[in-house]
Design a protein around this motif. Sequence first.
Motif, PDB file in Angstrom:
ATOM      1  N   GLN A  67     -20.962 -29.301  55.535  1.00  0.00           N
ATOM      2  CA  GLN A  67     -21.487 -28.009  55.525  1.00  0.00           C
ATOM      3  C   GLN A  67     -22.025 -27.868  53.926  1.00  0.00           C
ATOM      4  O   GLN A  67     -22.997 -27.101  53.852  1.00  0.00           O
ATOM      5  N   GLN A  68     -21.189 -28.340  53.077  1.00  0.00           N
ATOM      6  CA  GLN A  68     -21.831 -28.708  51.748  1.00  0.00           C
ATOM      7  C   GLN A  68     -23.190 -29.071  51.413  1.00  0.00           C
ATOM      8  O   GLN A  68     -24.077 -28.591  50.759  1.00  0.00           O
ATOM      9  N   LEU A  69     -23.274 -30.306  52.029  1.00  0.00           N
ATOM     10  CA  LEU A  69     -24.528 -30.935  52.169  1.00  0.00           C
ATOM     11  C   LEU A  69     -25.771 -29.821  52.812  1.00  0.00           C
ATOM     12  O   LEU A  69     -26.940 -30.271  52.420  1.00  0.00           O
ATOM     13  N   GLU A  70     -25.488 -28.883  53.538  1.00  0.00           N
ATOM     14  CA  GLU A  70     -26.472 -28.190  54.335  1.00  0.00           C
ATOM     15  C   GLU A  70     -26.615 -26.796  53.531  1.00  0.00           C
ATOM     16  O   GLU A  70     -27.295 -26.012  53.852  1.00  0.00           O
TER      17      GLU A  70
ATOM     18  N   THR B 168     -31.892 -27.858  50.560  1.00  0.00           N
ATOM     19  CA  THR B 168     -30.196 -28.147  50.750  1.00  0.00           C
ATOM     20  C   THR B 168     -29.985 -29.234  49.629  1.00  0.00           C
ATOM     21  O   THR B 168     -30.972 -30.159  49.537  1.00  0.00           O
ATOM     22  N   VAL B 169     -28.766 -29.702  49.545  1.00  0.00           N
ATOM     23  CA  VAL B 169     -28.250 -30.491  48.781  1.00  0.00           C
ATOM     24  C   VAL B 169     -28.862 -32.092  49.630  1.00  0.00           C
ATOM     25  O   VAL B 169     -29.252 -32.873  48.817  1.00  0.00           O
ATOM     26  N   ARG B 170     -28.680 -32.046  50.834  1.00  0.00           N
ATOM     27  CA  ARG B 170     -29.167 -33.154  51.518  1.00  0.00           C
ATOM     28  C   ARG B 170     -30.678 -33.425  51.325  1.00  0.00           C
ATOM     29  O   ARG B 170     -30.872 -34.479  51.028  1.00  0.00           O
TER      30      ARG B 170
ATOM     31  N   HIS C 118     -37.277 -34.962  35.774  1.00  0.00           N
ATOM     32  CA  HIS C 118     -37.098 -34.620  37.226  1.00  0.00           C
ATOM     33  C   HIS C 118     -35.646 -35.128  37.769  1.00  0.00           C
ATOM     34  O   HIS C 118     -35.030 -34.454  38.396  1.00  0.00           O
ATOM     35  N   SER C 119     -35.189 -36.429  36.989  1.00  0.00           N
ATOM     36  CA  SER C 119     -33.776 -36.576  37.363  1.00  0.00           C
ATOM     37  C   SER C 119     -32.711 -35.551  36.875  1.00  0.00           C
ATOM     38  O   SER C 119     -31.892 -34.944  37.862  1.00  0.00           O
ATOM     39  N   ASN C 120     -32.729 -35.196  35.798  1.00  0.00           N
ATOM     40  CA  ASN C 120     -31.877 -34.027  35.266  1.00  0.00           C
ATOM     41  C   ASN C 120     -32.202 -32.784  36.018  1.00  0.00           C
ATOM     42  O   ASN C 120     -31.248 -31.880  36.015  1.00  0.00           O
ATOM     43  N   HIS C 121     -33.547 -32.421  36.390  1.00  0.00           N
ATOM     44  CA  HIS C 121     -33.866 -31.106  36.825  1.00  0.00           C
ATOM     45  C   HIS C 121     -33.071 -31.006  38.262  1.00  0.00           C
ATOM     46  O   HIS C 121     -32.417 -29.911  38.515  1.00  0.00           O
ATOM     47  N   HIS C 122     -33.121 -31.938  39.214  1.00  0.00           N
ATOM     48  CA  HIS C 122     -32.412 -31.828  40.502  1.00  0.00           C
ATOM     49  C   HIS C 122     -30.867 -32.180  40.318  1.00  0.00           C
ATOM     50  O   HIS C 122     -30.100 -31.557  40.976  1.00  0.00           O
ATOM     51  N   PHE C 123     -30.460 -32.968  39.451  1.00  0.00           N
ATOM     52  CA  PHE C 123     -28.984 -33.260  39.155  1.00  0.00           C
ATOM     53  C   PHE C 123     -28.702 -31.825  38.825  1.00  0.00           C
ATOM     54  O   PHE C 123     -27.161 -31.472  39.462  1.00  0.00           O
ATOM     55  N   ALA C 124     -29.061 -30.938  37.924  1.00  0.00           N
ATOM     56  CA  ALA C 124     -28.637 -29.769  37.657  1.00  0.00           C
ATOM     57  C   ALA C 124     -28.567 -28.720  38.872  1.00  0.00           C
ATOM     58  O   ALA C 124     -27.870 -27.954  38.705  1.00  0.00           O
ATOM     59  N   HIS C 125     -29.720 -28.808  39.723  1.00  0.00           N
ATOM     60  CA  HIS C 125     -29.614 -27.928  40.590  1.00  0.00           C
ATOM     61  C   HIS C 125     -28.203 -28.208  41.627  1.00  0.00           C
ATOM     62  O   HIS C 125     -27.874 -26.977  41.840  1.00  0.00           O
ATOM     63  N   ILE C 126     -27.810 -29.289  41.887  1.00  0.00           N
ATOM     64  CA  ILE C 126     -26.484 -29.704  42.500  1.00  0.00           C
ATOM     65  C   ILE C 126     -25.759 -29.385  41.682  1.00  0.00           C
ATOM     66  O   ILE C 126     -24.625 -28.882  42.303  1.00  0.00           O
TER      67      ILE C 126
END
Length: 180
Positions: free
Chosen positions: A51-54, A63-65, A163-171
């Motif tokens: 559920q969290q991945l979605e 989504t996280v996935r 880009h790595s830090n950007h999406h890491f921060a999203h999650i």
Amino acid sequence: MENDTLEQLRYPIGKFEAPSVITEQLLKEWISVLEHLPQKLEEMVKPLNQQQLETPYRPGGWTVRQLVHHISDSHHNSYIRFKWALTEQNPVIKAYDEKAWAELFDTRTAPIQMSLDHLRAIHAKLVYLLKGLSKEDLKRSFIHPDGNVATTLEENVGRYAWHSNHHFAHIANLIEREGW
């Protein structure tokens, strides 16, 4: 939701801005980000349930996935761009429709472990390559067909560290907001 709030959710670390001077120290820092992302990302997302991945990282966002699969796909494409620039003279790279890729069946449903494993492998290869490049190699460039913009390899290292830090921060921000 207010536009400022949405923009902060969309760009939690700001937009990428290439520095006018890229120092050797800055390159080392960027390469370190690339070297450590696969492990940091896996440690962060591995405990999440289905559920969290979605869960989208923001309203209308992936989504996280999808984010995990996107990072893997994007960094795979970047690795190929580095190789093209090192073996061809200022090549025009192949762009891809990242939004369409994120909507593909595998990106929406596949186990994240596949992309985590792929990311570990592609980053190992990328970091090994980057650590062996000369100053002259890092000045080589490619042309992105969207706007015919030339990008040097040293700038691309920075773009993908961002880009790595950007999406890491999203999650990470989603996990914090949700209290997971």
